[in-house]
Design a protein around this motif. Structure first.
Motif, mmCIF file in Angstrom:
data_model
loop_
_atom_site.group_PDB
_atom_site.id
_atom_site.type_symbol
_atom_site.label_atom_id
_atom_site.label_comp_id
_atom_site.label_asym_id
_atom_site.label_seq_id
_atom_site.Cartn_x
_atom_site.Cartn_y
_atom_site.Cartn_z
ATOM 1 N N THR A 97 1.014 -1.139 0.107
ATOM 2 C CA THR A 97 -0.567 0.043 0.220
ATOM 3 C C THR A 97 0.799 1.507 -0.050
ATOM 4 O OG1 THR A 97 0.328 0.701 1.717
ATOM 5 C CG2 THR A 97 -1.301 -1.191 1.688
ATOM 6 N N GLN A 98 0.484 2.450 -0.236
ATOM 7 C CA GLN A 98 0.986 3.461 -0.248
ATOM 8 C C GLN A 98 0.315 4.245 0.163
ATOM 9 O OE1 GLN A 98 3.312 3.931 -4.352
ATOM 10 N NE2 GLN A 98 3.614 6.441 -3.643
ATOM 11 N N GLN A 99 0.811 5.210 1.549
ATOM 12 C CA GLN A 99 0.228 6.127 1.928
ATOM 13 C C GLN A 99 1.580 7.069 1.908
ATOM 14 O OE1 GLN A 99 -2.598 6.765 3.466
ATOM 15 N NE2 GLN A 99 -2.044 8.632 4.587
ATOM 16 N N GLY A 100 1.342 8.293 0.976
ATOM 17 C CA GLY A 100 1.532 9.335 0.645
ATOM 18 C C GLY A 100 3.003 9.273 -0.298
ATOM 19 N N ARG A 104 4.101 0.812 2.139
ATOM 20 C CA ARG A 104 4.244 0.291 3.476
ATOM 21 C C ARG A 104 3.134 -1.175 3.221
ATOM 22 N NH1 ARG A 104 0.284 3.515 7.291
ATOM 23 N NH2 ARG A 104 -1.802 3.351 5.049
ATOM 24 N N THR A 173 -5.705 1.193 10.153
ATOM 25 C CA THR A 173 -5.139 2.297 9.990
ATOM 26 C C THR A 173 -3.704 2.798 10.130
ATOM 27 O OG1 THR A 173 -6.228 3.431 11.556
ATOM 28 C CG2 THR A 173 -7.006 3.761 9.626
ATOM 29 N N GLU A 174 -3.255 2.009 11.269
ATOM 30 C CA GLU A 174 -2.350 2.256 12.182
ATOM 31 C C GLU A 174 -1.306 1.453 12.353
ATOM 32 O OE1 GLU A 174 -3.846 6.473 14.412
ATOM 33 O OE2 GLU A 174 -4.161 4.720 15.552
#
Ligand SMILES: [Zn+2]
Length: 431
Positions: A97-100, A104, A173-174
């Motif tokens: 996954t990509q966050q900004g 991840r 989410t964390e």
């Protein structure tokens, strides 16, 4: 071997076993080195007296046994049970996954880990991968030793109550683990599947599925002013597996004429209800097939079960003096004071007075002190494999374990002499 050398051997065993699949393989390697032969469940078994065997189910549960020359119906089996799995984080099927600006890895929580302890650790991955090769399905274990994953904590400046309220993590989410800076120029940034393919020397397209556990890359350590403690991940319950295995391959066990059995199951941390868990058919199937292969009648097999005894070994909660109110004040068990007999009136532990008495006798014969544990009555008690296997097989069972701190932390710790003590009692049982 001194107590410290024995504890160091345990740390090596754990370091070589970063996932339940590796734990079964490390156990099998030790069995191979001690003259045990591997059996496959799909084969026809022809067992011979005075020989030793082991069988795995689905790579992460393993049962090893010696075939004695004594009469099984009268002697019964002597069993030690434990589990190969530990709680933690498991990689999702589509993990990238990509966050900004960051890549991840998506993870799912396995069992009941203390999630806060997974922050700020040098994490990596270990587990098994299934793939196709020349039209055939194959599997392999993988263990990346390089720490390439991390769950950085939030600074106290953005989480001012962390020391009063504790660290609370949203599991969706964390918890994703940070793996890389996402580089937009690198269109084909490597994904988890690419890392696995490179590690195994195969093409990413050949990989069908995996089960991967986020593991700590820090090796085990002996600590304490007088080297009286040790720390590592997965002490619950690889310390019990190692003690049982050490007893099974001891000269005293191998020279005995009885049926000694070690049964180490996966899936204890998620309730044991699976085809290879302690609540499944694995142990019953193996015991029945031992009897069948030796042409023992159903009547004599049932007699054998009735004359059998099982020690269900899982770690126990040692008293931590900084948290005195967490413990039942009259049942504090102490690190380095000997194996713990676990008792619960509602049979969260299988122990009863008869099975406790037998274990106490073994401790006395081995010259080892013992302790008795009861959980605080006003908080819920954990459980383990003992109640399930004893209910399924009708074998009287005692639940015991070495005392330890921080159960389900990624870095647990326990006492050096306790590992020596419990191994000595298990060896007494098998001799
Ligand atoms: Zn456990």
């Amino acid at each position: 071997m001194s107590a410290q050398q024995h504890a160091e051997a345990l740390l090596d065993y754990i370091d070589a076993s970063p996932s339940p699949w590796h734990a079964a393989q490390t156990t099998a390697n030790a069995l191979n080195n001690n003259g045990f032969e591997e059996l496959l469940e799909g084969d026809n078994w022809t067992l011979k007296p005075q020989r030793r065997y082991y069988v795995k189910r689905d790579d992460s549960s393993i049962i090893a046994f010696t075939v004695g020359s004594n009469e099984l119906a009268q002697e019964g089996f002597r069993l030690i049970g434990a589990h190969t799995d530990s709680p933690g984080l498991r990689v999702k099927p589509k993990p990238d996954t990509q966050q900004g600006a960051f890549s991840r890895v998506g993870v799912e929580v396995y069992g009941g880990p203390i999630l806060a302890t997974f922050t700020d650790r040098d994490l990596s991955l270990a587990g098994r991968v299934h793939f196709q090769q020349n039209g055939k399905l194959r599997s392999a274990l993988v263990h990346f030793e390089k720490p390439f994953l991390r769950l950085p904590n939030l600074a106290i400046h953005m989480n001012a109550k962390v020391n009063t309220d504790g660290l609370k993590l949203n599991k969706q989410t964390e918890l994703p683990l940070l793996i890389a800076v996402a580089n937009e120029q690198l269109k084909n940034q490597p994904k988890i599947i690419d890392l696995l393919a490179t590690e195994l020397g195969i093409k990413p397209d050949d990989i069908s599925a995996w089960e991967l556990h986020a593991c700590d890359t820090q090796a085990g350590a002996i600590y304490g002013l007088n080297n009286e403690f040790y720390a590592n991940s997965q002490l619950d319950n690889l310390a019990s597996c190692h003690a049982g295995l050490s007893a099974l391959v001891s000269d005293a066990s191998l020279n005995a004429n009885q049926f000694n059995v070690c049964a180490f199951f996966d899936h204890e941390e998620i309730g044991s209800n699976s085809h290879k868990g302690a609540d499944g058919s694995f142990l019953a199937d193996v015991l029945e097939r031992i009897a069948g292969s030796l042409s023992i009648s159903t009547e004599n097999y049932k007699r054998a079960l009735s004359n059998s005894f099982m020690i269900s070994a899982d770690m126990a909660h040692a008293y931590q003096p900084n948290f005195p109110n967490a413990y039942e004040p009259d049942h504090k068990v102490l690190v380095n004071h000997g194996p713990v007999i676990k008792v619960n009136a509602n049979i969260r532990y299988a122990s009863n007075s008869a099975s406790q008495a037998r274990f106490i006798q073994l401790c006395e014969q081995a010259g080892v002190p013992y302790q008795q544990y009861s959980h605080r009555t006003d908080i819920g008690c954990g459980s383990t494999i003992g109640p399930m296997t004893s209910a399924q097989l009708g074998i009287n069972t005692v639940d015991v374990g070495s005392p330890m701190w921080a159960m389900h932390s990624i870095r647990e710790s326990a006492g050096v002499i306790d590992h020596e003590y419990i191994t000595r009692v298990f060896t007494q049982f098998f001799s």
